[in-house]
Design an enzyme around this catalytic site. Structure first.
Site, PDB file in Angstrom:
ATOM      1  N   SER A 166       0.826  -1.196   0.000  1.00 39.66           N
ATOM      2  CA  SER A 166       0.000   0.000   0.000  1.00 39.66           C
ATOM      3  C   SER A 166       0.870   1.259   0.000  1.00 39.66           C
ATOM      4  CB  SER A 166      -0.901  -0.055   1.230  1.00 39.66           C
ATOM      5  OG  SER A 166      -2.012   0.717   1.033  1.00 39.66           O
ATOM      6  N   ASP A 422      -8.635  -6.045  -5.047  1.00 38.58           N
ATOM      7  CA  ASP A 422      -8.222  -4.901  -4.228  1.00 38.58           C
ATOM      8  C   ASP A 422      -8.651  -3.585  -4.876  1.00 38.58           C
ATOM      9  OD1 ASP A 422      -6.980  -3.174  -2.525  1.00 38.58           O
ATOM     10  OD2 ASP A 422      -4.935  -3.671  -3.142  1.00 38.58           O
ATOM     11  N   HIS A 447      -5.927  -6.860  -0.806  1.00 36.04           N
ATOM     12  CA  HIS A 447      -4.859  -5.892  -0.562  1.00 36.04           C
ATOM     13  C   HIS A 447      -3.561  -6.573  -0.106  1.00 36.04           C
ATOM     14  CE1 HIS A 447      -3.862  -1.745  -0.401  1.00 36.04           C
ATOM     15  NE2 HIS A 447      -3.738  -1.640   0.899  1.00 36.04           N
TER      16      HIS A 447
END
Ligand SMILES: *[C@@H]1O[C@H](CO)[C@@H](O)[C@H](O)[C@H]1NC(C)=O
Ligand SMILES: *[C@@H]1O[C@H](CO)[C@@H](O)[C@H](O)[C@H]1NC(C)=O
Ligand SMILES: *[C@@H]1O[C@H](CO)[C@@H](O)[C@H](O)[C@H]1NC(C)=O
Ligand SMILES: *[C@@H]1O[C@H](CO)[C@@H](O)[C@H](O)[C@H]1NC(C)=O
Length: 497
Positions: A166, A422, A447
Site C-alpha cells: 500500500s 483490491d 490488498h
C-alpha cells in the site's frame, strides 16, 4: 488507506496481540519471528541545517537476524507505512519466508509520526511540528537508517531489497528511484502510485469496491444500494428515530450532517471488507472472517429487512468482538482527507495530514458507477478541509513531479504486484514497463495478499506471484553483488596506477 491505505490502523486487539508476541493464524512459517524491537537515533529535519528542529528523535524498528548469513546475506527492509510497525511485521510473513530461503537480515522500520516514532511526542500533531511529516523526510529516514545499520552490523556489502504494501509499497518504489545507491530493488505490493499522484479517476475506488460485491452476485450489490435508498428516504422524512433503531445507533441522528457521517461509516465498512477480502480469517485491520465479502453478501441477502442486514454487515467490521451495544457514529469512524478512511487514534491524524499535503486521495462515490450514496470529495473540497484543519494547501502535482508519476521507464528492479479484488489495484501499475519493471496480477487477491505468509487457503495465483517475486529478488541480489565486486576491483586497480 483506513482502510486506507490504511490502510492500516492496527486495532487495539491486534496491537495487544503484537505486544504480547502472540502469533497470528496468518503466520504460517513455523514459529513466529523473533523480532527485537529497537530505536534508532534519527535526524528530525534532514533538509534544513538551520532548522528550528535541530535535534533527533527515536525511530522504532524491528529486526531479526534469525535467517541471516552474517555479513553476506541480503537485507530485506520493510519501508513502514501509516501505522504501528508491529501491525505490518505480523502481517507480512512472506518476507520472513523468503528471508529464510535467501538467508536475509530482516528489518521493519516504523514511519515517522506513526506508532511510537513521534518526533515531538504528544506535540507531534501541533502546527508547525507536524510539518516535518513528509514523504521526503520519511525516505531520508530510511536511507540514513539503512546506511548506518549496515555499518553497525558489518553488512556494508549486503544488497538491500525494500518491501512495502500500500502506501508502504509506494515508499518502496520511491526508495528505489530516489536512492538506487542504497537500494537494489523493490517489491511494491498494492501500491497506488498513480492515483495518489493525481493520475487516476475519482470514481475508480468505490467502483472497484462495488465490483467485488457484484462479483459475488448482482443481487448483493442491489441489496446494498436498496438499503442506502431506504436510509435516504427515512432521512428525507426526518424519521431519525427509526434510523436510530434500525441501524442500532447510540444517539438519534438529528441533522443532514449526522446522516452524512452515517453514510461515511457504512461506506467505510464495505471498503474494509473489500480490501481485506482474504480467503482465511485475519487480524490485520481489526478481525475479519475468511472471505468477508461473501459473508457480507450472505447477510445482505438474508431476509427482507435490508436495514437490519446493513446494520449486521457493518457489524462484521465494527462489532467483530460482538460486545458493541450500538454504533457510535463519531467514534467508530472519522471523516478526513482520505475518503477511504484514516483509521482512528494518533495514526489517523498523521494520515489525514499526509492526505492533506502530498498524497492525493480525491475519491467520490456517486450511486451510479458504484452502489454508495453520492458523496463528493473534489480537489476543492480537499483544499477547504485541509486549510481549515491543518492550515495547509495541498499541492496536487508535487508527488508526480518528485516521484515521476507514470514516467517510470528509466527506473529498474521494481515489482508492482496487485490483486484483482483490491480496490487500490487500479490506482497502481498494472502492466509491465520493462523486463525489470514487472507488474504481477494476483487473481482472487485482496490488498497485498502476496506479502502475507503462506496459507493453505491461498489461491494458485498468489503462490505463483510469490515464486516470481522470490526469483526476481534473488536475481537482483546476485546482480548487486557482481556490481559491488566489480566496483571494488576497479578501485583496487586504480590504486595501482
Ligand atoms: C542547532 O544546534 C547547535 C548545536 O547544538 C546550536 O548551536 C544551534 O543554535 C542550533 N540551531 C538552532 C536553529 O536551533
Ligand atoms: C454486536 O454483536 C452482538 C453479538 O452478535 C449482538 O448481540 C449486538 O446486537 C451487536 N451490536 C450491534 C450494534 O449490532
Ligand atoms: C441511488 O439511485 C437510485 C436510482 O436512481 C435511487 O432510487 C436511490 O434513491 C439512490 N440512492 C441514494 C442513496 O441516493
Ligand atoms: C492485469 O489485469 C489488468 C486488469 O484485468 C490488465 O489490464 C493488465 O494488463 C494485467 N496485467 C498483467 C501484468 O497481466
Amino acid at each position: 488507506m483506513s482502510a486506507a491505505l490504511v490502510l492500516f490502523t492496527v486495532t487495539i486487539a491486534a496491537l495487544a496481540d503484537a505486544l504480547h508476541g502472540r502469533s497470528h493464524a496468518s503466520f504460517q512459517a513455523g514459529k513466529p519471528p523473533q523480532f527485537t524491537e529497537k530505536y534508532f537515533t534519527q535526524t528530525v529535519d534532514h533538509f534544513n541545517f538551520n532548522s528550528m528542529d535541530n535535534g533527533t528523535f527515536s525511530q522504532r524498528y524491528l529486526i531479526t537476524d534469525e535467517y541471516w548469513k552474517k555479513g553476506y546475506g541480503p537485507i530485506f527492509f520493510y519501508t513502514g507505512n501509516e501505522g504501528d510497525v508491529w501491525g505490518f511485521a505480523l502481517n507480512s510473513g512472506f518476507i520472513l519466508e523468503m528471508a529464510a530461503q535467501q538467508q536475509a537480515l530482516v528489518i521493519f522500520a516504523e514511519h515517522r509520526y506513526y506508532g511510537r516514532s513521534l518526533p515531538f511526542g504528544k506535540e507531534s500533531f501541533n502546527i508547525p511540528q507536524v510539518g516535518l511529516l513528509t514523504v521526503e523526510q520519511a525516505l531520508a529516514d530510511y536511507a540514513i537508517m539503512i546506511s548506518e545499520l549496515k555499518e553497525q552490523l558489518a553488512a556494508t556489502d549486503c544488497p538491500v531489497i525494500v518491501f512495502g504494501g500500500s502506501y508502504g509499497g509506494m515508499l518502496s518504489v520511491y526508495m528505489r528511484i530516489k536512492y538506487p545507491n542504497i537500494v537494489a530493488g523493490a517489491l511494491a505490493a498494492s501500491a497506488p502510485i498513480l492515483s495518489t499522484a493525481g493520475l487516476g479517476d475519482p470514481r475508480q475506488f468505490f467502483r472497484d469496491v462495488t465490483a467485488d460485491f457484484e462479483k459475488i452476485s448482482p443481487e448483493c450489490r442491489d441489496a446494498v444500494r436498496g438499503a442506502f435508498h431506504q436510509l435516504k428516504q427515512l432521512a428525507e422524512r426526518q424519521d431519525y428515530s427509526r434510523i436510530q433503531s434500525e441501524v442500532a445507533l447510540c444517539k438519534v441522528p438529528s441533522s443532514p450532517r449526522d446522516i452524512h457521517q452515517l453514510y461515511g461509516l457504512l461506506r467505510n465498512a464495505f471498503t474494509l471488507l473489500a480490501m481485506l477480502d482474504y480467503p482465511y480469517s485475519t487480524h490485520f485491520i481489526g478481525h475479519m472472517p475468511a472471505n468477508p465479502v461473501k459473508v457480507a453478501c450472505g447477510i445482505m441477502l438474508s431476509g427482507s429487512d435490508l436495514l437490519a442486514n446493513l446494520r449486521d454487515t457493518a457489524g462484521i467490521v465494527y462489532n467483530s468482538t460482538g460486545v458493541l451495544t450500538c454504533f457510535d457514529l463519531y467514534n467508530l469512524y472519522l471523516e478526513c482527507a482520505d475518503p477511504t478512511g484514516c483509521g482512528l487514534g494518533f495514526d489517523s491524524l498523521a494520515w489525514d495530514y499526509q492526505a492533506c499535503t502530498e498524497v492525493e486521495l480525491c475519491y467520490e462515490s456517486n450511486n451510479v458507477t458504484d452502489m454508495f450514496p453520492p458523496m463528493a470529495f473534489t480537489e476543492k473540497d480537499r483544499e477547504v478541509y485541509c486549510s481549515k484543519r491543518w492550515a495547509v494547501v495541498p499541492r496536487p502535482g508535487w508527488l508526480k513531479v518528485q516521484f515521476w508519476g507514470d514516467a517510470l521507464s528509466t527506473a529498474s528492479n521494481i515489482i508492482f504486484s496487485n490483486g484483482d479484488l483490491d480496490p487500490w489495484a487500479n490506482g497502481g501499475v498494472r502492466k509491465s514497463l520493462s523486463s525489470s519493471l514487472v507488474a504481477l496480477n494476483i487473481s482472487g487477491g485482496a490488498h497485498h495478499l502476496d506479502l502475507r505468509g503462506s496459507n493453505e487457503a491461498d489461491p494458485e495465483s498468489v503462490i505463483s506471484a510469490r515464486k516470481t517475486e522470490a526469483e526476481l529478488i534473488a536475481q537482483w541480489v546476485k546482480m548487486e553483488r557482481t556490481k559491488t565486486r566489480l566496483r571494488k576491483s576497479d578501485t583496487q586497480q586504480k590504486g595501482f596506477i
